[in-house]
Design a protein around this motif. Structure first.
Motif, PDB file in Angstrom:
ATOM      1  N   GLY A 489       0.816  -1.210   0.000  1.00  0.00           N
ATOM      2  CA  GLY A 489       0.000   0.000   0.000  1.00  0.00           C
ATOM      3  C   GLY A 489       0.846   1.254   0.000  1.00  0.00           C
ATOM      4  O   GLY A 489       0.509   2.252  -0.641  1.00  0.00           O
ATOM      5  N   SER A 490       1.970   1.219   0.709  1.00  0.00           N
ATOM      6  CA  SER A 490       2.890   2.358   0.695  1.00  0.00           C
ATOM      7  C   SER A 490       3.533   2.502  -0.675  1.00  0.00           C
ATOM      8  O   SER A 490       3.748   3.625  -1.162  1.00  0.00           O
ATOM      9  CB  SER A 490       3.956   2.171   1.776  1.00  0.00           C
ATOM     10  OG  SER A 490       4.801   3.293   1.843  1.00  0.00           O
ATOM     11  N   ARG A 491       3.848   1.383  -1.316  1.00  0.00           N
ATOM     12  CA  ARG A 491       4.422   1.414  -2.659  1.00  0.00           C
ATOM     13  C   ARG A 491       3.431   2.039  -3.643  1.00  0.00           C
ATOM     14  O   ARG A 491       3.819   2.834  -4.516  1.00  0.00           O
ATOM     15  CB  ARG A 491       4.764  -0.012  -3.092  1.00  0.00           C
ATOM     16  CG  ARG A 491       5.268  -0.144  -4.507  1.00  0.00           C
ATOM     17  CD  ARG A 491       6.676   0.330  -4.633  1.00  0.00           C
ATOM     18  NE  ARG A 491       7.210   0.099  -5.976  1.00  0.00           N
ATOM     19  CZ  ARG A 491       8.442   0.359  -6.334  1.00  0.00           C
ATOM     20  NH1 ARG A 491       9.292   0.835  -5.441  1.00  0.00           N
ATOM     21  NH2 ARG A 491       8.861   0.131  -7.557  1.00  0.00           N
ATOM     22  N   LEU A 492       2.141   1.700  -3.519  1.00  0.00           N
ATOM     23  CA  LEU A 492       1.121   2.278  -4.398  1.00  0.00           C
ATOM     24  C   LEU A 492       0.998   3.779  -4.200  1.00  0.00           C
ATOM     25  O   LEU A 492       0.677   4.518  -5.139  1.00  0.00           O
ATOM     26  CB  LEU A 492      -0.238   1.607  -4.146  1.00  0.00           C
ATOM     27  CG  LEU A 492      -0.364   0.132  -4.540  1.00  0.00           C
ATOM     28  CD1 LEU A 492      -1.734  -0.402  -4.145  1.00  0.00           C
ATOM     29  CD2 LEU A 492      -0.146  -0.047  -6.045  1.00  0.00           C
ATOM     30  N   ALA A 493       1.251   4.243  -2.970  1.00  0.00           N
ATOM     31  CA  ALA A 493       1.179   5.682  -2.689  1.00  0.00           C
ATOM     32  C   ALA A 493       2.407   6.419  -3.191  1.00  0.00           C
ATOM     33  O   ALA A 493       2.415   7.662  -3.191  1.00  0.00           O
ATOM     34  CB  ALA A 493       1.005   5.915  -1.193  1.00  0.00           C
ATOM     35  N   SER A 494       3.444   5.669  -3.612  1.00  0.00           N
ATOM     36  CA  SER A 494       4.712   6.276  -4.083  1.00  0.00           C
ATOM     37  C   SER A 494       5.335   7.171  -3.027  1.00  0.00           C
ATOM     38  O   SER A 494       5.982   8.171  -3.335  1.00  0.00           O
ATOM     39  CB  SER A 494       4.464   7.074  -5.383  1.00  0.00           C
ATOM     40  OG  SER A 494       3.955   6.248  -6.397  1.00  0.00           O
ATOM     41  N   SER A 496       7.034   6.589   1.067  1.00  0.00           N
ATOM     42  CA  SER A 496       7.273   5.687   2.190  1.00  0.00           C
ATOM     43  C   SER A 496       6.586   6.149   3.462  1.00  0.00           C
ATOM     44  O   SER A 496       6.477   5.380   4.422  1.00  0.00           O
ATOM     45  CB  SER A 496       8.785   5.545   2.433  1.00  0.00           C
ATOM     46  OG  SER A 496       9.343   6.817   2.760  1.00  0.00           O
ATOM     47  N   ARG A 497       6.149   7.391   3.515  1.00  0.00           N
ATOM     48  CA  ARG A 497       5.485   7.910   4.705  1.00  0.00           C
ATOM     49  C   ARG A 497       3.964   7.953   4.565  1.00  0.00           C
ATOM     50  O   ARG A 497       3.283   8.534   5.397  1.00  0.00           O
ATOM     51  CB  ARG A 497       6.009   9.312   5.019  1.00  0.00           C
ATOM     52  CG  ARG A 497       7.501   9.352   5.335  1.00  0.00           C
ATOM     53  CD  ARG A 497       7.941  10.762   5.662  1.00  0.00           C
ATOM     54  NE  ARG A 497       9.367  10.803   5.972  1.00  0.00           N
ATOM     55  CZ  ARG A 497      10.018  11.912   6.295  1.00  0.00           C
ATOM     56  NH1 ARG A 497       9.356  13.078   6.351  1.00  0.00           N
ATOM     57  NH2 ARG A 497      11.310  11.873   6.550  1.00  0.00           N
ATOM     58  N   LYS A 498       3.437   7.345   3.502  1.00  0.00           N
ATOM     59  CA  LYS A 498       1.993   7.349   3.285  1.00  0.00           C
ATOM     60  C   LYS A 498       1.512   5.955   2.911  1.00  0.00           C
ATOM     61  O   LYS A 498       2.298   5.075   2.548  1.00  0.00           O
ATOM     62  CB  LYS A 498       1.604   8.351   2.183  1.00  0.00           C
ATOM     63  CG  LYS A 498       1.809   9.810   2.570  1.00  0.00           C
ATOM     64  CD  LYS A 498       1.301  10.737   1.493  1.00  0.00           C
ATOM     65  CE  LYS A 498       1.482  12.200   1.889  1.00  0.00           C
ATOM     66  NZ  LYS A 498       0.643  12.563   3.063  1.00  0.00           N
ATOM     67  N   LEU A 499       0.203   5.787   2.997  1.00  0.00           N
ATOM     68  CA  LEU A 499      -0.454   4.533   2.618  1.00  0.00           C
ATOM     69  C   LEU A 499      -1.549   4.853   1.612  1.00  0.00           C
ATOM     70  O   LEU A 499      -2.339   5.785   1.815  1.00  0.00           O
ATOM     71  CB  LEU A 499      -1.055   3.827   3.836  1.00  0.00           C
ATOM     72  CG  LEU A 499      -0.075   3.272   4.859  1.00  0.00           C
ATOM     73  CD1 LEU A 499      -0.820   2.799   6.109  1.00  0.00           C
ATOM     74  CD2 LEU A 499       0.728   2.115   4.265  1.00  0.00           C
ATOM     75  N   SER A 500      -1.586   4.087   0.545  1.00  0.00           N
ATOM     76  CA  SER A 500      -2.574   4.328  -0.499  1.00  0.00           C
ATOM     77  C   SER A 500      -3.977   3.938  -0.024  1.00  0.00           C
ATOM     78  O   SER A 500      -4.156   2.943   0.689  1.00  0.00           O
ATOM     79  CB  SER A 500      -2.222   3.531  -1.754  1.00  0.00           C
ATOM     80  OG  SER A 500      -3.254   3.628  -2.710  1.00  0.00           O
ATOM     81  N   THR A 501      -4.962   4.724  -0.436  1.00  0.00           N
ATOM     82  CA  THR A 501      -6.367   4.383  -0.139  1.00  0.00           C
ATOM     83  C   THR A 501      -7.039   3.711  -1.332  1.00  0.00           C
ATOM     84  O   THR A 501      -8.267   3.589  -1.354  1.00  0.00           O
ATOM     85  CB  THR A 501      -7.149   5.660   0.229  1.00  0.00           C
ATOM     86  OG1 THR A 501      -7.066   6.608  -0.846  1.00  0.00           O
ATOM     87  CG2 THR A 501      -6.602   6.271   1.498  1.00  0.00           C
ATOM     88  N   HIS A 502      -6.251   3.299  -2.294  1.00  0.00           N
ATOM     89  CA  HIS A 502      -6.797   2.585  -3.454  1.00  0.00           C
ATOM     90  C   HIS A 502      -6.963   1.110  -3.077  1.00  0.00           C
ATOM     91  O   HIS A 502      -6.149   0.252  -3.420  1.00  0.00           O
ATOM     92  CB  HIS A 502      -5.868   2.736  -4.662  1.00  0.00           C
ATOM     93  CG  HIS A 502      -6.514   2.354  -5.954  1.00  0.00           C
ATOM     94  ND1 HIS A 502      -6.498   1.074  -6.447  1.00  0.00           N
ATOM     95  CD2 HIS A 502      -7.225   3.090  -6.857  1.00  0.00           C
ATOM     96  CE1 HIS A 502      -7.138   1.028  -7.590  1.00  0.00           C
ATOM     97  NE2 HIS A 502      -7.589   2.239  -7.869  1.00  0.00           N
ATOM     98  N   PHE A 503      -8.037   0.826  -2.355  1.00  0.00           N
ATOM     99  CA  PHE A 503      -8.220  -0.508  -1.781  1.00  0.00           C
ATOM    100  C   PHE A 503      -8.581  -1.542  -2.831  1.00  0.00           C
ATOM    101  O   PHE A 503      -8.509  -2.746  -2.554  1.00  0.00           O
ATOM    102  CB  PHE A 503      -9.286  -0.455  -0.685  1.00  0.00           C
ATOM    103  CG  PHE A 503      -8.853   0.320   0.512  1.00  0.00           C
ATOM    104  CD1 PHE A 503      -7.929  -0.203   1.389  1.00  0.00           C
ATOM    105  CD2 PHE A 503      -9.350   1.589   0.767  1.00  0.00           C
ATOM    106  CE1 PHE A 503      -7.503   0.510   2.493  1.00  0.00           C
ATOM    107  CE2 PHE A 503      -8.938   2.308   1.872  1.00  0.00           C
ATOM    108  CZ  PHE A 503      -8.015   1.773   2.730  1.00  0.00           C
TER     109      PHE A 503
END
Length: 615
Positions: A489-494, A496-503
């Motif tokens: 999920g962090s990788r999807l957000a591009s 390292s300090r965030k998490l993607s919400t594209h579930f």
């Protein structure tokens, strides 16, 4: 001065030991949500505020779980609201082309429909019985005798007057006629001409006088027939009215709290009394026309039926309606037609509700892109929201393409909160090109594409993953597998300090990892299964990336990675092709020479760059 950036510094690994479970089977679904405080506050304001125009536009990337979050919030708000009223269409007897809309308390519409059908069944049995009763037959016979007695007395008066003048009534091809008589015998024309002139003159005068009486008698017969039929109809009407009124009064008492229903029942009573004989006649044609033997009773008795548009019997609160195909007719409803002997026919029973009717008193969810792609749907929605009512009208009528007579159902008041779900680009385009959009959708709910990778959000992320696995009936994941999904999920957000919400992407990876675990005969999904799913996904989309690497290896694309060069650096651009996202290396060079004091951009010179590029 340059320094090397290790790959380890570009990623933050989630430690499985920080997750408070061994497998997701131990995680409950409570609080399995991602905090979207900014979007949820706007959505909650739209739910709570009663002012018009405060509809909500939900912005965010597809696959971010917007629909699920919005539906959950709306259902939570709808559960504590009262059930909306039922709506029915009934026949307007004085103007059948304009069906009347009835509003009833929730659950009463279906009951009214059943009661009206029961009324028709009862009257079909009660009316013929009342009209064939002995008392009614006696009253009819009395009227017939009165007419016959009046006709007999009138004719006897003519006969008596004729006998005084030695005349009689004779039957001719044209009917009754006054003829001279002598000794009880009718005089022939020759015998009459042999009479003395004075006697012939007196006889002619008496014949004219009595003929005038006979003419008045004959002229009175049609009038007596009319009076007789009128009295018989009044007699039948009295019997019908008495029978109908008894049944209608029972229904009026049952719906004493519904003034509109009582008013409609008064119209039903008047129409039944006026047309009961033709509606409930027992005689049927000896040779019915094929297809007409069923259509005719339906056409006669269906005028008293009830078309229940909205039935709230099973509702537990306000409705939450999602219309996935928001066409013009699916939004505002439609008037269907039937083919009968080659002709299109319709009536109030063929009026069908739309999404606005079903969501009336609650909430309506629509996809903005789908809504805008349907002809006239967006304009119909805006018109309904501005007018606070729903008018069912076919596209043919709206565009004046139909010349046939159609129905004009009464408008239904509308009280609904619309939630449009779309992208930010569509929102910006609507704001720019439709000046009415900001008046109707005052509340934008902006869903973040990523959230901060804090300890609390990481725990929430893990609970969401566990809830997704349980909802999809997948195998439980161990802590290492969940940690690998969090890293993904962090990788999807591009970042390292965030998490993607594209579930959607997270759930796709979860399903593939579950497949690999099941293929290996495992009861739990491990980190290796998640990694394999990530690798397989990357390999499926790696053709463009591999072609770029191959071009570098073959020196087709010149990229120098060692040494130094004056006026030359390497750049990395982010390229997205479909769902594939990869880095594209490029050589960036610059040539410096003494010039006229301006910067010379080679891209500008070869028509590959504009003024902004030069700046």
């Amino acid at each position: 001065m340059s320094c090397e950036l290790p790959a380890q510094r570009l990623i933050t690994r989630c430690n499985p030991a920080d997750l408070p479970f061994r497998t997701t089977a131990e995680v409950t679904d409570s609080d399995a949500t991602i905090d979207q405080e900014r979007a949820l506050s706007a959505l909650q304001l739209g739910v709570q505020i009663g002012a018009s125009g405060h509809n909500v536009y939900v912005m965010g990337a597809p696959g971010s779980g917007r629909h699920a979050v919005v539906r959950r919030e709306l259902q939570r708000a709808a559960a504590v609201r009262p059930r909306p009223d039922d709506w029915c269409y009934v026949n307007r007897f004085d103007d059948p082309q304009r069906p009347r809309a009835l509003r009833l308390p929730a659950g009463r519409g279906a009951q009214l429909k059943a009661d009206m059908r029961e009324l028709v069944r009862d009257l079909r049995a009660a009316l013929p019985e009342a009209l064939e009763s002995e008392a009614h037959r006696n009253r009819r016979a009395e009227v017939d005798r009165e007419y016959e007695e009046r006709s007999r007395q009138s004719l006897e008066g003519v006969q008596q007057e004729a006998e005084k003048g030695k005349l009689g009534l004779g039957q001719t091809p044209d009917g009754l006629a006054i003829v001279p008589m002598r000794n009880g015998e009718v005089l022939s024309r020759e015998e009459f001409e042999k009479l003395p002139d004075i006697e012939r003159q007196r006889t002619r005068e008496r014949i004219e006088a009595v003929s005038e009486m006979l003419r008045k008698h004959v002229e009175a017969i049609p009038r007596w027939h009319r009076d007789r039929h009128r009295r018989l109809r009044e007699l039948e009407r009295d019997v019908t009215a008495t029978t109908v009124r008894v049944h209608i009064e029972e229904l009026c008492a049952k719906y004493a709290d519904c003034a509109e229903v009582r008013e409609h029942l008064a119209g039903v009573e008047a129409d039944l009394i006026e047309n009961a004989r033709s509606f409930f006649r027992a005689d049927q044609p000896a040779l019915p026309i094929l297809g007409l033997e069923r259509a005719e009773p339906q056409a006669r008795l269906g005028r008293y039926d009830v078309n229940v548009l909205i039935d709230g019997r099973s509702a537990t609160g306000a409705p939450v309606v999602y219309e996935g195909n928001p066409t013009y007719q699916n939004l505002i409803g439609q008037i269907e037609n039937l083919t009968h002997f080659g002709t299109l026919v319709t009536d109030f029973m063929l009026v069908r509700p739309g999404a606005l009717h079903r969501a009336n008193g609650g909430f309506l969810m629509l996809d903005a892109e789908r809504l805008l792609s349907q002809p006239f749907a967006w304009e119909a929605l805006k018109h309904a929201l501005f007018e606070h009512c729903v008018r069912i009208e076919s596209l043919g009528q709206r565009l004046s393409l139909m010349s046939t007579v159609s129905l004009e159902p009464e408008r239904i008041p509308l009280q609904v909160r619309v939630v449009l779900i779309g992208t930010r680009r569509v929102h910006d385009l609507l704001c720019e090109y439709d000046p009415e959009f900001p008046e109707l959708f005052k509340l934008p709910a902006d869903f973040d594409d990523a959230l901060e990778r804090t300890a609390e959000n990481t725990q929430r992320y893990a609970r969401v993953i566990a809830a997704s696995a349980r909802r999809e009936s997948l195998k439980p994941l161990d802590a290492a597998a969940v940690a690998r999904l969090i890293d993904y999920g962090s990788r999807l957000a591009s970042d390292s300090r965030k998490l993607s919400t594209h579930f959607r992407s997270i759930e796709d990876c979860l399903r593939e990892a579950n497949h690999f675990a099941a293929a290996a005969g495992q009861d739990v999904v491990h980190a290796a299964d998640v990694q394999r799913a990530v690798d397989e996904h990357r390999r499926r989309l790696a053709r463009g990336h591999e072609e770029t690497l191959d071009a570098i290896r073959r020196n087709t694309l010149l990229i120098d990675c060692d040494g130094e060069a004056i006026g030359q650096v390497n750049g990395l651009s982010l390229v997205r092709v479909g769902h594939a996202l990869f880095g594209q290396p490029s050589r960036i060079t610059a040539t410096v020479r003494i010039g006229e004091g301006d910067v010379l951009d080679i891209e500008r010179e070869v028509k590959l760059g504009g003024a902004i590029h030069s700046k």
